[in-house]
Design an enzyme around this catalytic site. Structure first.
Site, PDB file in Angstrom:
ATOM      1  N   HIS A  37     -10.554   6.057  -9.059  1.00  0.00           N
ATOM      2  CA  HIS A  37     -12.021   6.122  -9.012  1.00  0.00           C
ATOM      3  C   HIS A  37     -12.561   6.267  -7.594  1.00  0.00           C
ATOM      4  CE1 HIS A  37     -10.838   3.428 -12.478  1.00  0.00           C
ATOM      5  NE2 HIS A  37     -11.413   4.443 -13.083  1.00  0.00           N
ATOM      6  N   ASN A  93      -5.247   3.087  -3.691  1.00  0.00           N
ATOM      7  CA  ASN A  93      -6.479   3.801  -4.044  1.00  0.00           C
ATOM      8  C   ASN A  93      -6.190   5.289  -3.973  1.00  0.00           C
ATOM      9  OD1 ASN A  93      -7.863   1.393  -4.177  1.00  0.00           O
ATOM     10  ND2 ASN A  93      -8.917   1.632  -2.209  1.00  0.00           N
ATOM     11  N   ASP A 145      -1.628  -0.627   5.857  1.00  0.00           N
ATOM     12  CA  ASP A 145      -1.943  -0.120   7.195  1.00  0.00           C
ATOM     13  C   ASP A 145      -3.445  -0.109   7.476  1.00  0.00           C
ATOM     14  OD1 ASP A 145      -2.397   1.978   5.326  1.00  0.00           O
ATOM     15  OD2 ASP A 145      -2.370   3.428   6.964  1.00  0.00           O
ATOM     16  N   LYS A 179      -9.348  -1.037  -4.267  1.00  0.00           N
ATOM     17  CA  LYS A 179      -9.197  -2.039  -3.204  1.00  0.00           C
ATOM     18  C   LYS A 179     -10.404  -1.943  -2.261  1.00  0.00           C
ATOM     19  CE  LYS A 179      -5.115  -0.415  -1.906  1.00  0.00           C
ATOM     20  NZ  LYS A 179      -3.853  -0.194  -1.183  1.00  0.00           N
ATOM     21  N   CYS A 187     -10.957  -1.862  -9.884  1.00  0.00           N
ATOM     22  CA  CYS A 187      -9.588  -1.717  -9.366  1.00  0.00           C
ATOM     23  C   CYS A 187      -9.529  -1.184  -7.931  1.00  0.00           C
ATOM     24  CB  CYS A 187      -8.732  -0.867 -10.308  1.00  0.00           C
ATOM     25  SG  CYS A 187      -9.449   0.631 -10.974  1.00  0.00           S
ATOM     26  N   ASP A 202       0.865  -1.162   0.000  1.00  0.00           N
ATOM     27  CA  ASP A 202       0.000   0.000   0.000  1.00  0.00           C
ATOM     28  C   ASP A 202       0.915   1.230   0.000  1.00  0.00           C
ATOM     29  OD1 ASP A 202      -2.270   1.691   0.493  1.00  0.00           O
ATOM     30  OD2 ASP A 202      -1.545   1.799   2.563  1.00  0.00           O
ATOM     31  N   ARG A 203       0.367   2.401  -0.366  1.00  0.00           N
ATOM     32  CA  ARG A 203       1.201   3.605  -0.407  1.00  0.00           C
ATOM     33  C   ARG A 203       1.049   4.411   0.893  1.00  0.00           C
ATOM     34  NH1 ARG A 203       0.092   8.561  -4.488  1.00  0.00           N
ATOM     35  NH2 ARG A 203      -0.572   9.468  -2.508  1.00  0.00           N
ATOM     36  N   ASP A 204       0.005   5.230   0.982  1.00  0.00           N
ATOM     37  CA  ASP A 204      -0.131   6.172   2.103  1.00  0.00           C
ATOM     38  C   ASP A 204      -0.258   5.455   3.455  1.00  0.00           C
ATOM     39  OD1 ASP A 204      -0.140   7.994   0.033  1.00  0.00           O
ATOM     40  OD2 ASP A 204      -2.328   8.189   0.019  1.00  0.00           O
ATOM     41  N   CYS A 233      -5.739   3.322  -8.391  1.00  0.00           N
ATOM     42  CA  CYS A 233      -7.135   3.434  -8.795  1.00  0.00           C
ATOM     43  C   CYS A 233      -7.580   4.873  -8.559  1.00  0.00           C
ATOM     44  CB  CYS A 233      -7.999   2.479  -7.979  1.00  0.00           C
ATOM     45  SG  CYS A 233      -9.751   2.903  -8.071  1.00  0.00           S
ATOM     46  N   LYS A 269      -0.949  11.357   5.798  1.00  0.00           N
ATOM     47  CA  LYS A 269      -1.383  12.755   5.990  1.00  0.00           C
ATOM     48  C   LYS A 269      -2.769  12.940   5.400  1.00  0.00           C
ATOM     49  CE  LYS A 269       3.383  14.403   5.579  1.00  0.00           C
ATOM     50  NZ  LYS A 269       4.330  15.234   4.849  1.00  0.00           N
TER      51      LYS A 269
HETATM   52 ZN   LIG Z   1     -10.692   2.006  -9.904  1.00  0.00          ZN
END
Ligand SMILES: [Zn+2]
Length: 463
Positions: A359, A319, A405, A380, A378, A276-278, A357, A285
């Site tokens: 959306h 996302n 997370d 999650k 797409c 995952d990113r953030d 994603c 943040k």
């Molecule tokens: Zn999507």
């Protein structure tokens, strides 16, 4: 198209259609090899340097033969006689070799003027003679055909993007421009380097109408891009290494020894750590839609570096409803991802891919972008991004991990049949969206990676 190509390759491998649709391979073996002087003593040409008991060029020839590319053209120059002496017409090695001898050096593309008459098919592959590689060429050829590309470059991230020539590409791989290492880079850039393996349409030779010295990137490919011709980068995590220095040869020897090279070839099933990113890779943040708000977690570099060395792919799936919410554009999200690549690249580590994603299913926000306010496959915990990556990189999901997370990440991993790890950074699983139990709970990303790798080690020892 896809089946036809696969059959073609399969037939060639079994020798059934030996004379039809042969892919010719051009090896640029004219290098002088000054950096390898300690080994070559200027008595053998650089591509004949010994690697694990065999000349480098023999590794290439055998690798090409294995996939059915038995028609080889070697472009030789300095000390080229030694290469001809060793390989002859190729009979002894189960291939057919022709030579083009450069009396005066023609750069990396001047020989196209002569090659034109030696090439019998519309498409050919070309590679530099100082590379050690193990790649699934059928995937690269399929990509070339599907994109309708005129020139396809094998590209990959490297450990020192900050002093390398880079390529700027669109999301689908179309190359926009070459970004010289001499440019003052006051912008975020993707870690994307030309590895020296190509698929070309034969008509590229028309761009060299005279037998004069030409540079492949600066003269030929740049001209094609500027003329709007379809030039693509094929991004792959497979092993392609320039072994033009003694250090690099030693690294390659170590990689052969531990089975790393064949394992990375996309003919083999891959294992992946999806991140995952953030809140996992970068500091949480809330919604991030300005690049200045993007800041890596303190252990991100260490964690990604361990993934790079492990043989796992490292792919971000995130996302980013910031697009649907109208907070920023697709281009701005991509710029944030270039910042991520730059920050990691400055420390010599990289991600194999980043999927997002844009959306969001719920309408009703004031500044929303209706084009992205749609239900999708797409977002999650749906697994559209995971499936896309799995297809692209031949990933075995049951041998792969999802780390994040939030309970959304864990649910995503479960939905895709993967192992799961929750990290106590970011939202630390307190989002409360799904009632799920991760396999691992870790303080940080690097702890998660360390646990996964040591579990693998234990499993290997038990075998
Ligand atoms: Zn999507």
């Amino acid at each position: 198209m896809r089946e036809e190509l696969t059959n073609e390759l399969a037939n060639e491998t079994t020798g059934r259609s030996a004379n039809e649709h042969r892919i010719q391979a051009v090896i640029m073996a004219g290098g002088k090899g000054t950096r390898l002087a300690a080994l070559t003593k200027d008595e053998i040409p650089k591509p004949m340097v010994m690697v694990a008991g065999k000349p480098l060029l023999l590794w290439q020839v055998e690798s090409l033969r294995e996939i059915g590319f038995t028609d080889i053209i070697m472009v030789v120059g300095h000390l080229g006689g030694k290469i001809r002496e060793y390989f002859g017409n190729g009979d002894r090695f189960g291939v057919n070799i022709q030579y083009f001898v450069e009396d005066t050096p023609l750069g990396t593309a001047g020989s196209f003027y002569y090659l034109k008459d030696m090439l019998t098919e519309d498409t050919f592959v070309m590679m530099s003679g100082d590379l050690f590689f193990d790649i699934d060429f059928s995937r690269m050829l399929r990509f070339h055909k599907e994109k309708g590309s005129a020139a396809t470059l094998f590209v990959h991230p490297n450990g020192h993007p900050f002093d390398s020539d880079l390529l700027a590409m669109e999301e689908d791989g179309r190359i926009l421009k070459f970004d010289s290492k001499h440019n003052k880079r006051d912008y975020w850039y993707d870690n994307c380097v030309n590895a020296g393996i190509f698929v070309f349409d034969k008509k590229i030779c028309d761009l060299v109408p005279e037998p004069v010295k030409k540079n492949l990137e600066n003269d030929v490919l740049r001209e094609m891009i500027e003329a709007g011709e379809p030039v693509y980068g094929y991004r792959s995590p497979e092993y392609v290494k320039d072994v033009g220095t003694v250090d690099r040869i030693n690294q390659t020897l170590a990689d052969i020894e531990r089975g790393f090279i064949s394992k990375k070839c996309l003919r083999e099933k891959q294992s992946c750590i999806f991140l995952d990113r953030d809140g996992t890779l970068n500091k949480y943040k809330g919604l991030i839609y300005k690049e200045e708000d993007f800041e890596l977690e303190d252990d991100a570099v260490e964690a990604v570096g361990r993934i790079n060395r492990s043989g796992y792919l490292g792919i971000v799936v995130t996302n980013q409803p910031v697009v649907a919410r109208g907070l920023c554009s697709i281009e701005e999200v991509e710029n944030i991802h270039r910042k991520m690549a730059t920050l990691l690249g400055q420390k010599g580590v990289f991600l194999d891919d980043v999927l997002f994603c844009p959306h969001h299913p719920d309408k009703g926000y004031p500044e929303e972008n209706p084009a992205y306010k749609i239900p999708c496959e797409c977002r999650k915990p749906k697994i559209g991004m995971i499936e896309k990556a799995a297809q692209k990189y031949n990933i075995d999901l049951s041998a792969s991990w999802m780390i994040g997370d939030t309970t959304i990440d864990i649910q995503t991993g479960i939905n895709a049949g993967m192992h799961t790890a929750l990290v106590m950074t970011g939202e630390a699983g307190k989002d409360g969206k799904y009632d799920v139990k991760p396999e691992l709970v870790c303080e940080s990303l690097s702890e998660a990676i360390n646990k996964i790798l040591s579990m693998d080690e234990r499993r290997t020892e038990e075998k």
